[in-house]
Design a protein around this motif. Structure first.
Motif, short mmCIF file in Angstrom:
data_model
loop_
_atom_site.label_atom_id
_atom_site.label_comp_id
_atom_site.label_asym_id
_atom_site.label_seq_id
_atom_site.Cartn_x
_atom_site.Cartn_y
_atom_site.Cartn_z
N GLN A 9 3.25 0.26 -10.99
CA GLN A 9 3.91 -0.44 -12.07
C GLN A 9 4.72 -1.64 -11.57
OE1 GLN A 9 5.93 2.40 -14.58
NE2 GLN A 9 3.97 3.07 -15.40
N GLU A 10 5.21 -1.54 -10.32
CA GLU A 10 5.96 -2.65 -9.76
C GLU A 10 5.89 -2.59 -8.24
OE1 GLU A 10 10.41 -4.65 -10.01
OE2 GLU A 10 9.96 -2.86 -11.19
N GLN A 11 5.49 -3.70 -7.62
CA GLN A 11 5.50 -3.79 -6.17
C GLN A 11 6.87 -4.33 -5.76
OE1 GLN A 11 1.76 -6.08 -5.82
NE2 GLN A 11 1.05 -4.37 -4.57
N LEU A 12 7.64 -3.51 -5.05
CA LEU A 12 9.02 -3.85 -4.74
C LEU A 12 9.18 -4.55 -3.40
CD1 LEU A 12 10.52 -0.52 -6.05
CD2 LEU A 12 10.58 -2.74 -7.18
N GLY A 13 8.30 -4.28 -2.44
CA GLY A 13 8.41 -4.96 -1.16
C GLY A 13 7.53 -4.36 -0.09
N VAL A 14 7.33 -5.14 0.97
CA VAL A 14 6.52 -4.73 2.12
C VAL A 14 7.44 -4.58 3.32
CG1 VAL A 14 4.66 -5.42 3.68
CG2 VAL A 14 4.47 -5.90 1.23
N LEU A 15 7.35 -3.43 4.01
CA LEU A 15 8.16 -3.19 5.20
C LEU A 15 7.47 -3.67 6.46
CD1 LEU A 15 9.31 -1.12 3.05
CD2 LEU A 15 10.10 0.15 5.02
N SER A 16 6.15 -3.49 6.52
CA SER A 16 5.40 -3.91 7.72
C SER A 16 3.92 -4.02 7.37
CB SER A 16 5.61 -2.91 8.86
OG SER A 16 5.10 -1.64 8.49
N GLU A 17 3.17 -4.64 8.30
CA GLU A 17 1.73 -4.77 8.14
C GLU A 17 1.06 -4.50 9.47
OE1 GLU A 17 -1.67 -7.94 6.59
OE2 GLU A 17 0.45 -8.39 6.28
N SER A 18 -0.02 -3.70 9.44
CA SER A 18 -0.76 -3.37 10.66
C SER A 18 -1.77 -4.48 10.96
CB SER A 18 -1.49 -2.04 10.49
OG SER A 18 -2.63 -2.21 9.67
N PRO A 19 -2.30 -4.51 12.17
CA PRO A 19 -3.33 -5.51 12.52
C PRO A 19 -4.58 -5.40 11.62
CG PRO A 19 -2.47 -4.51 14.51
CD PRO A 19 -1.89 -3.74 13.36
N LYS A 20 -4.83 -4.22 11.05
CA LYS A 20 -5.99 -4.04 10.18
C LYS A 20 -5.70 -4.40 8.72
CE LYS A 20 -8.30 -0.68 13.06
NZ LYS A 20 -9.03 0.58 13.13
N GLY A 21 -4.49 -4.86 8.44
CA GLY A 21 -4.16 -5.31 7.09
C GLY A 21 -3.50 -4.28 6.20
N TRP A 22 -3.35 -3.05 6.69
CA TRP A 22 -2.65 -2.03 5.91
C TRP A 22 -1.17 -2.37 5.87
CZ3 TRP A 22 -4.30 3.14 4.24
CH2 TRP A 22 -5.69 3.28 4.23
N LYS A 23 -0.54 -2.18 4.70
CA LYS A 23 0.87 -2.52 4.54
C LYS A 23 1.67 -1.28 4.13
CE LYS A 23 -0.07 -7.24 3.13
NZ LYS A 23 -0.01 -8.20 2.03
N LYS A 24 2.84 -1.13 4.76
CA LYS A 24 3.78 -0.09 4.36
C LYS A 24 4.62 -0.70 3.24
CE LYS A 24 5.47 2.24 7.67
NZ LYS A 24 4.68 3.41 7.79
N GLU A 25 4.49 -0.14 2.02
CA GLU A 25 5.10 -0.74 0.84
C GLU A 25 6.01 0.23 0.10
OE1 GLU A 25 2.07 -2.14 -1.83
OE2 GLU A 25 1.04 -3.29 -0.27
N LEU A 26 7.02 -0.35 -0.54
CA LEU A 26 7.83 0.38 -1.50
C LEU A 26 7.41 -0.09 -2.88
CD1 LEU A 26 10.17 2.35 -2.12
CD2 LEU A 26 11.70 0.37 -2.04
N ASN A 27 6.93 0.84 -3.69
CA ASN A 27 6.44 0.53 -5.03
C ASN A 27 6.99 1.52 -6.04
OD1 ASN A 27 4.59 -1.56 -4.17
ND2 ASN A 27 3.27 0.05 -3.39
N LEU A 28 6.94 1.14 -7.29
CA LEU A 28 7.23 2.05 -8.40
C LEU A 28 5.88 2.46 -8.97
CD1 LEU A 28 9.56 3.32 -10.02
CD2 LEU A 28 9.40 1.37 -11.57
N ILE A 29 5.55 3.76 -8.86
CA ILE A 29 4.20 4.24 -9.20
C ILE A 29 4.27 5.42 -10.16
CG2 ILE A 29 2.07 5.26 -8.29
CD1 ILE A 29 2.55 3.85 -5.69
N SER A 30 3.37 5.39 -11.14
CA SER A 30 3.16 6.53 -12.02
C SER A 30 1.97 7.31 -11.48
CB SER A 30 2.88 6.07 -13.46
OG SER A 30 2.50 7.16 -14.25
N TRP A 31 2.19 8.57 -11.11
CA TRP A 31 1.14 9.44 -10.58
C TRP A 31 0.65 10.35 -11.70
CZ3 TRP A 31 -0.77 8.41 -5.94
CH2 TRP A 31 0.02 7.71 -5.02
N ASN A 32 -0.67 10.33 -11.97
CA ASN A 32 -1.30 11.20 -12.97
C ASN A 32 -0.60 11.11 -14.32
OD1 ASN A 32 -3.30 12.20 -11.17
ND2 ASN A 32 -1.78 13.56 -10.27
N GLY A 33 -0.19 9.90 -14.71
CA GLY A 33 0.39 9.67 -16.03
C GLY A 33 1.83 10.13 -16.17
N ARG A 34 2.45 10.55 -15.10
CA ARG A 34 3.83 11.03 -15.16
C ARG A 34 4.82 9.87 -15.09
NH1 ARG A 34 2.04 15.26 -11.12
NH2 ARG A 34 1.49 17.04 -12.40
#
Length: 73
Positions: A9-34
């Protein structure tokens, strides 16, 4: 295994990024409609694959912020 449905629902920020492009992120997420929760985890570049992570309620995130503010970094 049951399919896990999620909606970022909202991407709040990126903490780091790996050489393969994966990003450690803080997000606001609804899981299974909750109700959405704050979520910290690694994501592939197109957000179709994810690593293990942690979810926090607003109250838990506030407490975590207090704990981090007390650290001598």
């Amino acid at each position: 295994m049951a399919e896990i449905k999620f909606e970022i629902q909202e991407q709040l920020g990126v903490l780091s990024e790996s050489p393969k492009g994966w990003k450690k992120e803080l997000n606001l997420i609804s899981w299974n409609g909750r109700q959405p929760k704050y979520d910290l985890r690694d994501w592939d570049p197109d957000h179709t694959k994810m690593g293990k992570g942690m979810t926090f309620s607003k109250e838990e995130l506030i407490q975590l912020k207090k704990l981090l503010n007390e650290l001598d970094l």
